[in-house]
Enzyme design. Structure first.
Site, PDB file in Angstrom:
ATOM      1  N   LYS A 168       2.166 -36.985   7.189  1.00 40.31           N
ATOM      2  CA  LYS A 168       2.297 -38.447   7.289  1.00 40.31           C
ATOM      3  C   LYS A 168       1.576 -38.904   8.537  1.00 40.31           C
ATOM      4  CE  LYS A 168       4.343 -41.898   5.159  1.00 40.31           C
ATOM      5  NZ  LYS A 168       4.726 -42.013   3.732  1.00 40.31           N
ATOM      6  N   ASP A 188       0.847 -46.607   2.676  1.00 38.01           N
ATOM      7  CA  ASP A 188       2.295 -46.722   2.917  1.00 38.01           C
ATOM      8  C   ASP A 188       2.493 -48.164   3.412  1.00 38.01           C
ATOM      9  OD1 ASP A 188       4.859 -44.903   3.111  1.00 38.01           O
ATOM     10  OD2 ASP A 188       4.944 -46.131   4.896  1.00 38.01           O
TER      11      ASP A 188
END
Ligand code: NDP
Ligand code: 2IT
Length: 448
Positions: A126, A166
């Site tokens: 991430k 995201d």
């Protein structure tokens, strides 16, 4: 002290001031207790849990860019390459002022298990930045994205690490990042997913997280003797996940009565008008006040601290699709009191641990984000496949694969929960099923 408790204490001691990371690790380790204890000696000797909770690599970097006034701005850039046991690092990039290392680590840790649950060969990672795209011009967003990738491009690639969207990162940002990556490396490769359709993106990736959430919810209800048609659904958020969750819920015959953003929320008893919501959020990038102004049946509520917002509205099914820890114990009590019987997480870790326990104890079907929202990353992996074979599949082909993956995920976690004596506990089922594949691959690959 048990191995699980020892490792959790170690995580808290070694990663101070990262409460979201501690929370994500605690939830996973608690539900792995039974699995770890059955094989504790070996796992301890191999330091399997210590390796699992320690990222393989953490990149922290400066992102300087010039704003429209000619002023230089500096943001923090992050990429946490958490675990590559089952495939190249895969996971989104969050652009939001609240981003810090602890947030990125919690998201990267969750991603390991989520990606494992998809059944596809993708590891966990991430990244992101505390850059806030809100209120910035397209040129400013481009300047930031180009600077971000100028540093990050050294560490990513189609077979090493494949970032995606995201919160705050959508098609526009991915486009700017892809262009800069190509310019710097000369490679036309599937290094990012969520790309535009004209340059290697996959049909149905935009819809995938929201649609996948509903495919899984539908299966969870079906297996518990319930049906989604005719049900009232409360959704939070009004971004990519929320919009396509609302669209699919309506296609399946449910009525979606709420959406929210960071400043307020809407109650629309006649059902959210998804086309209007898309116009307000995707095209105009405006606030929900504009939705309410254009729709007679909608009530707009300013967000106030301590209020339950959308979770106070009577619903059968709640789908939190905004951000972490947005549904707390008080919200869970309000949902149960109003007869809500199912909660499925579109966002990552939107429900606090106390709220999750309360919902489960009160018989609410609860599916955690790492399973329920895995459709996004699963379809990203399908985009990687299409890029590798230099072909594009039809919408129907991708959508039907997505549906198959979500149904399969639900049965894997249902089976794992039953196998370990926790039938109906889908949190435990997801953590156990996700863990076992990664642990097996880590063990087979030796001490790395
Ligand atoms: P978007 O940026 O498209 O939308 C985010 C939505 O959540 C917006 O409505 C935003 O409101 C709201 N929001 C964000 N932060 C906060 C906050 N701190 N407080 C209140 N509201 C907030 O993001 P996505 O829809 O892509 O992501 C939503 C969630 O889903 C995140 O948890 C993400 O990690 C998760 N997720 C996303 C996937 C994807 O493919 N995109 C895949 C799997 C999970 P505002 O516009 O006012 O900021
Ligand atoms: O949380 C997530 O799974 C995402 N933001 C999507 C990641 C991806 O690589 O598509």
């Amino acid at each position: 002290m048990s191995y699980v408790d020892e490792v959790f204490d170690l995580v808290v001691a070694k990663n101070p001031a990262q409460p979201e990371f501690h929370q994500a690790v605690k939830e996973v380790l608690e539900s792995l207790r039974v699995v770890i204890e059955a094989n504790e000696e070996q796992y301890r000797k191999d330091a399997l849990l210590e390796r699992l909770v320690t990222p393989e690599r953490q990149l922290l970097f400066r992102v300087p860019w010039v704003d429209d006034k000619g002023q230089v701005q500096v943001n923090n850039g992050f990429r946490v390459q958490f675990n590559s046991a089952i495939g190249p690092y895969k996971g989104g990039l969050r652009l939001h002022p609240s981003v810090n290392l602890g947030i990125i680590k919690f998201l990267g840790f969750e991603q390991i298990f989520k990606n494992s649950l998809t059944g596809l060969p993708i590891g966990g990672g991430k990244g992101g930045s505390d850059f806030d795209p809100k209120g910035k011009s397209d040129r400013e967003v481009m300047a930031f994205c180009q600077s971000f990738i100028t540093e990050l491009h050294k560490y990513i690639g189609a077979d090493t690490d494949v970032p995606a969207g995201d919160i705050g990162t959508g098609a526009r940002e991915i486009g700017y990042m892809y262009g800069q990556y190509k310019r710097l490396t000369g490679l036309y490769e599937g290094v990012l997913t969520g790309k535009g359709l004209s340059y290697g993106g996959s049909l149905a990736r935009t819809e995938a997280t929201g649609y996948g959430l509903l495919y899984l919810t539908e299966e969870m209800l079906k297996c518990n003797g319930k049906d989604i048609a005719g049900k009232i659904v409360a959704i939070s958020g009004s971004g990519n996940v929320a919009i396509y969750a609302a669209q699919k819920a309506q296609q399946l015959g449910a009525k979606v009565v709420t959406v929210s953003d960071s400043t307020g929320w809407v109650y629309d008893p006649e059902g959210i008008d998804v086309d209007l919501l898309k116009e307000v959020k995707e095209v105009k990038r405006a606030r929900l006040t504009e939705y309410a102004a254009a729709r007679k049946s909608a009530e707009y509520h300013e967000k106030k601290n301590g209020e339950h917002g959308v979770w106070n509205i009577k619903c059968d099914i709640a789908l939190p699709c905004a951000t972490q820890n947005e549904l707390d114990l008080e919200d869970a009590k309000a949902l149960v009191a109003n007869g809500c019987f199912a909660v499925a997480e579109g966002a990552n870790m939107p429900t606090t641990m106390e709220a999750t326990e309360y919902l489960q104890k009160n018989g609410v079907l609860f599916c955690p984000g790492k399973a329920a929202n895995a459709g996004g990353v699963a379809t990203s992996a399908l985009e990687m496949s299409q890029n590798s074979e230099r072909l594009s599949w039809t919408f129907e082909e991708v959508d039907s694969k997505l549906k198959g993956i979500m149904v399969n995920i639900f049965h894997n976690l249902d089976d794992a929960a039953k196998k370990y004596g926790m039938a109906g506990n889908y949190v435990a089922g997801a953590n156990i099923a996700g863990f076992l594949k990664v642990a097996d691959a880590m063990t087979a690959q030796g001490i790395v």
